[in-house]
Design a protein around this motif. Structure first.
Motif, PDB file in Angstrom:
ATOM      1  N   UNK A 145       8.558   7.491   3.042  1.00  0.00           N
ATOM      2  CA  UNK A 145       9.387   6.671   2.148  1.00  0.00           C
ATOM      3  C   UNK A 145      10.721   7.365   1.878  1.00  0.00           C
ATOM      4  N   UNK A 164      12.171   9.626   3.636  1.00  0.00           N
ATOM      5  CA  UNK A 164      12.975   9.773   4.841  1.00  0.00           C
ATOM      6  C   UNK A 164      13.679   8.470   5.198  1.00  0.00           C
ATOM      7  N   UNK A 165      13.002   7.335   4.970  1.00  0.00           N
ATOM      8  CA  UNK A 165      13.672   6.049   5.208  1.00  0.00           C
ATOM      9  C   UNK A 165      14.874   5.904   4.288  1.00  0.00           C
ATOM     10  N   UNK A 166      14.738   6.393   3.048  1.00  0.00           N
ATOM     11  CA  UNK A 166      15.879   6.355   2.128  1.00  0.00           C
ATOM     12  C   UNK A 166      16.973   7.334   2.573  1.00  0.00           C
ATOM     13  N   UNK A 218       9.595  16.597   3.316  1.00  0.00           N
ATOM     14  CA  UNK A 218      10.768  15.752   3.095  1.00  0.00           C
ATOM     15  C   UNK A 218      12.054  16.543   3.276  1.00  0.00           C
ATOM     16  N   UNK A 262      12.855  16.789   7.057  1.00  0.00           N
ATOM     17  CA  UNK A 262      13.315  15.518   7.634  1.00  0.00           C
ATOM     18  C   UNK A 262      14.691  15.150   7.077  1.00  0.00           C
ATOM     19  N   UNK A 263      14.898  15.383   5.772  1.00  0.00           N
ATOM     20  CA  UNK A 263      16.181  15.040   5.147  1.00  0.00           C
ATOM     21  C   UNK A 263      17.319  15.783   5.846  1.00  0.00           C
ATOM     22  N   UNK A 294      17.948  14.486   9.463  1.00  0.00           N
ATOM     23  CA  UNK A 294      18.693  13.222   9.430  1.00  0.00           C
ATOM     24  C   UNK A 294      20.179  13.475   9.185  1.00  0.00           C
ATOM     25  N   UNK A 305      17.513  -1.383   3.745  1.00  0.00           N
ATOM     26  CA  UNK A 305      16.322  -0.548   3.511  1.00  0.00           C
ATOM     27  C   UNK A 305      16.319   0.092   2.114  1.00  0.00           C
ATOM     28  N   UNK A 306      17.434   0.710   1.681  1.00  0.00           N
ATOM     29  CA  UNK A 306      17.405   1.263   0.315  1.00  0.00           C
ATOM     30  C   UNK A 306      17.160   0.191  -0.750  1.00  0.00           C
ATOM     31  N   UNK A 345      13.279  -0.520  -0.689  1.00  0.00           N
ATOM     32  CA  UNK A 345      12.460   0.591  -1.186  1.00  0.00           C
ATOM     33  C   UNK A 345      12.707   0.860  -2.668  1.00  0.00           C
TER      34      UNK A 345
END
Lengths: 220, 102
Positions: free
Chosen positions: A72, A74-76, B11, B14-15, B18, B42-43, B46
Motif C-alpha cells: 500500500x 509503495x503504491x502511494x 517500505x 521500496x520507497x 522508487x 491511485x493516491x 488509497x
C-alpha cells in the motif's frame, strides 16, 4: 535583508516549517499504532514521504500484514518516481548528489521547484534543494517530538489520536480532489474499503482500491 | 524480526528504489498520458480508503465511535479551507472530548 532572503528561499522555508510541523502528527500516530519511538523516527528518515508513512502505520495499526503495508505504502510512493522523472533534467546531478536528490524528491520539493520556473533554472534547483532539505530536517525533528509526546500520553484515545490519523489522510487527500469524477472515485473507494473490511483480510480492502483507480484511469 | 520492523524497513527500501529510479530512467518511459492519469488517481483511491477504514473499523469489524465526530469536524475544517495542522488538531480535540465525556 531581502537581498539575502531571496523569494526562493522564502518559499522554501515557509513550506518546510509548515509541512515539517505536521511530522508531529505522524510521530504521534506511529506510536499510537504500536510502533516504537525508534521505528517512528526511522520511518520518517528512511521513507520520507508523508502519505506512505501514514499508510504503513494505518495498515499495520488496523491489523494488516507487513506485506500489505509495504504494498500500500509503495503504491502511494510511485508518484515520487514520476517527480524524479520531472526533476532529473532540471537538476542534472550524478553519484552521491543524485542519491541525496532522490531521497528528498517529494510533493513539496518538486512543487516549490516547479513554482520557481519563471525565475530561471538556478532558482528551480535552489527551490528543490532548500525545500527538500528543509522539510527533511523539520519533518524528522517533529516526528521525534510527536512520538515522545504520544509515548507519554498512555491511552491515546483520550487525546484523540485515533481520530488524528484519518484526519491526516483526509488532509492529504483533499487537495487532490480537483474534479467531480475524482470526488466520485474517492467516495466509491471509501465505501468499498469499509464494506470489504469484514470479508477480506485486514489491509487488503485498502490496497484493492488501487485497482479501481487503475481501471478508471486506463479506461478513460 | 516482527511485523513492525518488516513494514518499516521493507517500505523504506521500496520507497528509495522508487525515488531513485525516477531520477534514472529515460523520461519517455513514464510520460505516457495513461500512466500519468493512473498515477494521479491511485493516491486518491488509497487515501480515501484509508480515511474510511481508519474511521469506521476496528481490526475486521465495523464500528461507529468517537472517531466519527473527529472525521465530521475534519471535513468541516477542510470545507472552511483550514490548513493541515488545524484539520488534524480539531479532529483530535473533538474526538477526545466525546471519548472522555461518554
Amino acid at each position: 535583508m531581502s537581498k539575502h532572503f531571496s523569494p526562493t528561499l522564502r518559499d522554501s522555508l515557509s513550506v518546510s516549517i509548515t509541512v515539517g510541523a505536521s511530522g508531529v502528527a505522524f510521530g504521534a500516530a506511529a506510536v499510537a499504532n504500536g510502533f516504537s519511538v525508534l521505528q517512528a523516527c526511522l520511518l520518517s528518515l528512511l521513507i520520507f514521504s508523508g502519505a506512505s508513512q501514514f499508510a504503513v502505520v494505518g495498515v499495520i495499526g488496523s491489523g494488516g500484514s507487513p506485506i500489505t503495508a509495504i504494498a500500500t505504502a509503495s503504491l502511494l510512493g510511485t508518484r515520487n518516481a514520476l517527480y524524479g522523472v520531472i526533476m532529473a533534467p532540471r537538476l542534472r546531478v550524478k553519484g552521491l548528489k543524485r542519491v541525496l536528490a532522490a531521497q528528498i524528491t517529494i510533493d513539496e520539493s518538486t512543487g516549490v521547484a516547479l513554482g520557481q520556473e519563471q525565475r530561471g533554472n538556478e532558482a528551480v534547483q535552489k527551490g528543490f534543494w532548500y525545500t527538500g532539505i528543509g522539510v527533511f530536517v523539520f519533518w524528522n525533528l517533529f516526528t521525534l517530538a510527536g512520538a515522545l509526546g504520544a509515548q507519554a500520553m498512555g491511552d491515546v484515545r483520550s487525546f484523540g489520536l485515533d481520530a488524528a490519523v484519518p484526519a491526516a489522510f483526509l488532509g492529504l487527500l483533499w487537495p487532490r480532489l480537483t474534479s467531480t469524477s475524482e470526488r466520485f472515485l474517492a467516495i466509491a473507494c471509501a465505501i468499498f474499503a469499509v464494506a470489504m473490511t469484514p470479508i477480506l483480510p485486514a489491509g487488503l480492502p485498502i490496497i484493492a482500491t488501487a485497482f479501481i483507480a487503475i481501471a478508471v484511469g486506463v479506461r478513460r | 524480526m516482527n511485523a513492525f520492523w518488516i513494514a518499516t524497513l521493507g517500505t523504506s527500501v521500496v520507497a528509495f528504489v522508487l525515488k531513485y529510479s525516477g531520477h534514472s530512467v529515460p523520461e519517455r518511459w513514464l510520460s505516457h498520458p495513461k500512466i500519468q492519469r493512473v498515477n494521479a488517481l491511485i493516491p486518491i483511491a488509497l487515501l480515501s480508503a484509508l480515511v474510511s477504514v481508519q474511521s469506521f473499523t476496528d481490526k475486521t469489524t465495523l464500528v461507529v465511535d468517537q472517531r466519527i465526530v473527529g472525521l465530521a469536524v475534519a471535513i468541516t475544517a477542510q470545507l472552511l479551507k483550514a490548513p493541515f495542522p488545524i484539520v488534524v488538531i480539531s479532529a483530535a480535540v473533538s474526538s477526545a472530548i466525546v471519548y472522555n465525556l461518554f
